[in-house]
Design an enzyme around this catalytic site. Sequence first.
Site, PDB file in Angstrom:
ATOM      1  N   ASP A   1     -15.507  63.478  66.881  1.00  0.00           N
ATOM      2  CA  ASP A   1     -14.628  64.630  66.836  1.00  0.00           C
ATOM      3  C   ASP A   1     -15.324  65.760  67.603  1.00  0.00           C
ATOM      4  O   ASP A   1     -16.543  65.721  67.815  1.00  0.00           O
ATOM      5  CB  ASP A   1     -14.395  65.034  65.371  1.00  0.00           C
TER       6      ASP A   1
ATOM      7  N   ASP B   1     -14.297  69.711  67.487  1.00  0.00           N
ATOM      8  CA  ASP B   1     -14.389  71.020  66.856  1.00  0.00           C
ATOM      9  C   ASP B   1     -15.224  70.982  65.585  1.00  0.00           C
ATOM     10  O   ASP B   1     -14.911  70.260  64.641  1.00  0.00           O
ATOM     11  CB  ASP B   1     -12.997  71.545  66.533  1.00  0.00           C
TER      12      ASP B   1
END
Length: 297
Positions: A48, A50
């Site tokens: 991922d 963020d």
Amino acid sequence: MSLWRGRDKEPELEQLATLAGEASAEAAVALEPRPAPPVDLTAAAFFDVDNTMMMGASIFHFARGMAARKFFTSSDLARFAFQQIMFRVGGRETHDGIRSARESGLSFVAGHSVEDLMAHGEEIYDELMADKIWPGTRALAQMHLDAGQRVWLVTATPVDLATIIARRLGLTGALGTVLESENGVYTGRLVGEMLHGPAKAHAVRALAAREGLNLRRCTAYSDSANDVPMLSVVGTAVAVNPDGSLRETARRRGWEIRDFRTGRKAAKIGVPSVLGAGAVAGAVAAGLAYRRRDRLV
């Protein structure tokens, strides 16, 4: 009435998530020049972005950069800020609400060329993103590359921007939200759904099928409980800078936890990652302030 309406939408939501995942896998870019060819052909790592690979929300940094370039008009900024604030104040993370917020956050690209946004994205990465990469997470990605494995970013951020981040980090490529374009120009619409929650899991499965990966030998990294579907489809799941809910899930399931935050910095950076809707609203506010300051100078 609302309960049945929600149940009626479940098949539609699943179809949209599947379409988003498949579209993301199809749009995934194996970068040029490519990293060293993988020698472990059936294992890969999925990160991922963020708050996992990067401090804060990548779309926030991008929007800040675009606002500084006066990419928005004052009316665009005001309308977008109002939409985002109403969504956040309402506090209802319904499918329609999140989709509306995300689409309003991406609608500003409508009518602009893919080539132009990619060029701006390269500049904005250097200005606002490069120093936001978590060294610890970057080291984890490098560990997989050194082991001869492919490393992919998986993010709700538009795949064009995610691809820039992946290239700058020397990774294999990126899975991200696919923005519809016609003749090289963005329409402002999404292909399927944003790459979030179950859609990420669909994207990882679709990419694994295309690339011949054994998901049991793959690893996924995320900070958010929203990514439990993605973390659950691989053999090894790692919670990085986890939110409270993911930390609890990781402990319950025996997943490894890596936290590169310390003290008050952790509290500041651990913002909810509901697709960065609130973060983008902050970027809009920053853009408005920039434009006001520019007029006063």
